[in-house]
Write an enzyme that holds these catalytic residues in place. Sequence first.
Site, PDB file in Angstrom:
ATOM      1  N   ALA A 123       0.866  -1.178   0.000  1.00 49.34           N
ATOM      2  CA  ALA A 123       0.000   0.000   0.000  1.00 49.34           C
ATOM      3  C   ALA A 123       0.904   1.230   0.000  1.00 49.34           C
ATOM      4  CB  ALA A 123      -0.869  -0.016   1.251  1.00 49.34           C
ATOM      5  N   GLY A 131       0.416  -5.197   0.541  1.00 48.22           N
ATOM      6  CA  GLY A 131      -0.689  -5.138  -0.412  1.00 48.22           C
ATOM      7  C   GLY A 131      -0.303  -5.647  -1.796  1.00 48.22           C
ATOM      8  N   GLU A 136      -0.650  -9.294  -1.506  1.00 45.13           N
ATOM      9  CA  GLU A 136      -2.082  -9.557  -1.369  1.00 45.13           C
ATOM     10  C   GLU A 136      -2.793  -9.447  -2.723  1.00 45.13           C
ATOM     11  OE1 GLU A 136      -2.310  -6.662   1.894  1.00 45.13           O
ATOM     12  OE2 GLU A 136      -3.366  -8.208   3.030  1.00 45.13           O
ATOM     13  N   GLU A 162       3.785  -5.882   6.957  1.00 45.77           N
ATOM     14  CA  GLU A 162       2.970  -4.868   7.632  1.00 45.77           C
ATOM     15  C   GLU A 162       3.265  -4.755   9.120  1.00 45.77           C
ATOM     16  OE1 GLU A 162       1.911  -6.933   5.328  1.00 45.77           O
ATOM     17  OE2 GLU A 162       0.365  -6.023   4.059  1.00 45.77           O
TER      18      GLU A 162
HETATM   19  C1  3H9 Z   1       0.443  -2.509   3.289  1.00 50.11           C
HETATM   20  O1  3H9 Z   1       0.684  -2.938   2.201  1.00 50.11           O
HETATM   21  C2  3H9 Z   1      -0.882  -2.640   3.949  1.00 50.11           C
HETATM   22  C3  3H9 Z   1      -1.819  -3.548   3.210  1.00 50.11           C
HETATM   23  O2  3H9 Z   1      -1.847  -4.810   3.817  1.00 50.11           O
HETATM   24  C4  3H9 Z   1      -3.175  -2.876   3.293  1.00 50.11           C
HETATM   25  C5  3H9 Z   1      -4.103  -3.224   2.251  1.00 50.11           C
HETATM   26  C6  3H9 Z   1      -3.619  -3.421   0.834  1.00 50.11           C
HETATM   27  N1  3H9 Z   1       4.619   3.527   0.242  1.00 50.11           N
HETATM   28  O3  3H9 Z   1      13.242   1.724   0.865  1.00 50.11           O
HETATM   29  P1  3H9 Z   1      13.706   2.511  -0.308  1.00 50.11           P
HETATM   30  C7  3H9 Z   1       9.437   4.985  -0.736  1.00 50.11           C
HETATM   31  S1  3H9 Z   1       1.596  -1.668   4.200  1.00 50.11           S
HETATM   32  C8  3H9 Z   1       5.111   4.743   0.006  1.00 50.11           C
HETATM   33  O4  3H9 Z   1      14.768   3.505  -0.086  1.00 50.11           O
HETATM   34  P2  3H9 Z   1      14.834   0.152  -1.514  1.00 50.11           P
HETATM   35  C9  3H9 Z   1      10.497   5.255   0.323  1.00 50.11           C
HETATM   36  O5  3H9 Z   1      10.001   6.076   1.343  1.00 50.11           O
HETATM   37  C10 3H9 Z   1       3.009  -1.613   3.146  1.00 50.11           C
HETATM   38  N2  3H9 Z   1       6.417   4.991  -0.215  1.00 50.11           N
HETATM   39  O6  3H9 Z   1      14.126   1.567  -1.536  1.00 50.11           O
HETATM   40  C11 3H9 Z   1      11.570   5.912  -0.497  1.00 50.11           C
HETATM   41  O7  3H9 Z   1      11.207   7.260  -0.692  1.00 50.11           O
HETATM   42  P3  3H9 Z   1      12.324   8.389  -0.757  1.00 50.11           P
HETATM   43  C12 3H9 Z   1       3.710  -2.918   3.092  1.00 50.11           C
HETATM   44  C13 3H9 Z   1       7.241   3.952  -0.182  1.00 50.11           C
HETATM   45  O8  3H9 Z   1      15.053  -0.199  -2.909  1.00 50.11           O
HETATM   46  C14 3H9 Z   1      11.472   5.197  -1.841  1.00 50.11           C
HETATM   47  O9  3H9 Z   1      10.165   4.616  -1.870  1.00 50.11           O
HETATM   48  N3  3H9 Z   1       4.926  -2.759   2.335  1.00 50.11           N
HETATM   49  C15 3H9 Z   1       6.795   2.659   0.075  1.00 50.11           C
HETATM   50  O10 3H9 Z   1      15.960   0.140  -0.539  1.00 50.11           O
HETATM   51  C16 3H9 Z   1      12.482   4.094  -2.011  1.00 50.11           C
HETATM   52  O11 3H9 Z   1      12.409   3.218  -0.903  1.00 50.11           O
HETATM   53  C17 3H9 Z   1       6.059  -2.408   2.928  1.00 50.11           C
HETATM   54  O12 3H9 Z   1       6.149  -2.246   4.127  1.00 50.11           O
HETATM   55  C18 3H9 Z   1       5.419   2.456   0.286  1.00 50.11           C
HETATM   56  N4  3H9 Z   1       4.907   1.231   0.516  1.00 50.11           N
HETATM   57  O13 3H9 Z   1      13.744  -0.857  -0.903  1.00 50.11           O
HETATM   58  C19 3H9 Z   1       7.261  -2.249   2.021  1.00 50.11           C
HETATM   59  N5  3H9 Z   1       7.853   1.815   0.049  1.00 50.11           N
HETATM   60  O14 3H9 Z   1      13.186   8.031  -1.924  1.00 50.11           O
HETATM   61  C20 3H9 Z   1       7.985  -0.993   2.340  1.00 50.11           C
HETATM   62  C21 3H9 Z   1       8.915   2.571  -0.225  1.00 50.11           C
HETATM   63  O15 3H9 Z   1      11.536   9.644  -0.920  1.00 50.11           O
HETATM   64  N6  3H9 Z   1       9.081  -0.728   1.447  1.00 50.11           N
HETATM   65  N7  3H9 Z   1       8.564   3.866  -0.366  1.00 50.11           N
HETATM   66  O16 3H9 Z   1      13.053   8.313   0.552  1.00 50.11           O
HETATM   67  C22 3H9 Z   1      10.256  -1.411   1.521  1.00 50.11           C
HETATM   68  O17 3H9 Z   1      10.447  -2.312   2.303  1.00 50.11           O
HETATM   69  C23 3H9 Z   1      11.348  -0.955   0.592  1.00 50.11           C
HETATM   70  O18 3H9 Z   1      11.041   0.339   0.175  1.00 50.11           O
HETATM   71  C24 3H9 Z   1      11.552  -1.836  -0.660  1.00 50.11           C
HETATM   72  C25 3H9 Z   1      12.582  -1.131  -1.599  1.00 50.11           C
HETATM   73  C26 3H9 Z   1      12.117  -3.192  -0.215  1.00 50.11           C
HETATM   74  C27 3H9 Z   1      10.283  -2.022  -1.403  1.00 50.11           C
END
Ligand code: 3H9
Length: 697
Positions: free
Chosen positions: A63, A102, A105, A125
Amino acid sequence: MMSHSVSYTKEDAIGIITVTNPPVNALSQHVRQGLSERFAEADKDNTIATVLICAGRTFIAGADITEFGKPLQPPNFLDTMEIIENLSKPVVAAIHGTALGGGLETALCCHYRVALPSARVGLPEVALGLLPGGGGTQRLPRLIGPEAALEVITSGSPMQAGQAHRLGVIDEVVTEGDLLDGAKAFARKLVADGAALKKVRDLSDKVTGVDLAIFDAARKQASKTRRGFEAPQRCIDCVEAACTLPFDAGLAKEQELFRQVLTSQQSAAQRHIFFAERAAAKVSDMPKDTPTRAIQKVGIIGAGTMGGGIAMNFVNVGIPVTILETGQEFLDKGLAVVRANYERSAKRGRFTLEQVEERMGLITPALDYAALGEVDLVVEAVFENMEVKKEVFARLDTATKPECILATNTSTLNVDEIASVTARPGQVIGTHFFSPANVMRLLEIVRGDKTSFETLATTQAVGKAIQKIGVVVGVCDGFVGNRMLHKYSAQAQYLLEEGSLPQDVDGAVYDLGLAMGPFAMGDLAGLDVGWRIRQGKGLPDSLPTGERYCAIPDRICELGRYGQKTGAGYYTYAPGDRTPRPDPVIEELIVNYAKEKGMTRRLVSREEIVERLMYALVNEGAKILEEGIAQRASDIDVIYVYGYGFPAYLGGPMFYADSVGLKAVYERVCAFAEHDPSSWQPAPLLKKLAEEGGTFH
Ligand code: 3H9
């Protein structure tokens, strides 16, 4: 308005839906809308199957976290997912990068899933104080069984495609670089075989007749390993619902609990930490295109506990290390400790004995500085003494190649002074690792006056490569973490004089959620180190006039009680047991000490203990911010969460202060200062923000 982040094309009678929402293809409102529209279009089109794929570096990574905390704009996740699941022809998710939260999902609503071998999938999450709220808690147990689902959902750790395939999350792993073709071929085979539209929601065999005792066991386990965290408990409730309720009722339960965690203070704090961690990587005045140097070989000076632990970080990611010591016996001892650490991990099944040998093989012991001629980075981890460090740096300056970066693992000393003995101050930097250095994630990157952008950017990149969370800080005594800790520990000691016992103080902050109180932490770290430093300075008589000094720790050391290593410190310890046990001897010592000082001990409330300790951190944190030693309040929070056992669900000390309200915090700090002006001087920034009704963030 039509969404442009999701496109629909057709190739060989297969509909292809592509999500393009950089950087991580999050399920923002326009993506949900686009998916709903394009899947409806695909359903009507004259095709045999549909593939869902993403552009850029990853499949949908979850999400859009920036949308949380605001009213959700339609369509909601479940409506979009229902459209996908109810398509009248096979839908295949084609996964690369990370399908998280998400994102996974959404993939679980597709009828089948294929992935590249390098892809990872998971439901992280829980790390944001949430639970999977897009049906994940109901679908995953139906697909892989409740026990495996509990592990995936409560750990939040993603798994590799291979493992996901073995568990049944992924139907096929396709050749690297060939995702779309692989997915299309898979879809064509499904059609040729007349395969059913597999809806995970309709599976029931894995969730019937489940022994419900596994959920109580999981709850107990989570209350130990994730003490104080609400989200893991709610995740378990949801998986249990998948095994006791029909799909729709289980989904309704998931939605109810999702709304509950989404609006919780814990989730707000954990989401704050998520963004804080990423903000910490940004240095405001550093040009974005600053080049970095490749670090292929590293030198470590000192094979003690820190040196050995630091070396392990590099070796773990395949970077060879040369460790320099002054005598063979120190080298042998240091390397034996490293080997023992690796063998312990191997015993726990974390890797094989061959891997232990591979890692040990990357370490070259050395007794001569000449062995450092080829290294790209040196991390010095010798005794914390300015003269010793200067001597080491002067020798490093001549022994290493001119472009080599010289880093010091000092925890208190002035990096600029260390740099001054070299002809390359631009390439000198502090890298403050936290003990145990191979375990703790935090790395304070200390930027000296003359540290160049290239050195800074390279050190940040190295930190990332060895999986640390790097926070850039400025030069001052103790940098950010230890400077604040000093104020916190001092308050803890004053509380002993005033009426508390070690177990009262430790108990109060432990209950707040910290991993350990200050006295248990002192016993763990060893009390003698600080004592010897204080003795060296000639304390207590030489303190600047007026500054409050508590000699209780000195008195304890005088009894030969240095903490856990001597079986006694603030507490006593049974042999082989790290549980602190309160000791009447210490109570007597404290009471007598207060009497000697003419202090009347009083009953100190738990509330006061928490306020004194937390606000000591916050007040010093505010000064650190004002002086520019930390770039932003959230950096301080990251330091405390990853380096000092501060619970992520409180968001770090500065976020905690914001949640209490800075006006209330400031008023308490002023009240403390009135009673004890020598140890409390309210920070001007705290005063200003309190008066303006502002926050640190
Ligand atoms: C969820 O899904 C709830 C559902 O169950 C509900 C119903 C569907 N949203 O980490 P990075 C940004 S909860 C918005 O440096 P990497 C991050 O802030 C979500 N922004 O890259 C950064 O911005 P900036 C469950 C996001 O390559 C930029 O993207 N998912 C999100 O080292 C680059 O990120 C998670 O918890 C997001 N979801 O790693 C996954 N994700 O450049 C969370 C990232 O301005 N994300 N950003 O600082 C991660 O674990 C890592 O970002 C990922 C990439 C592994 C994907």
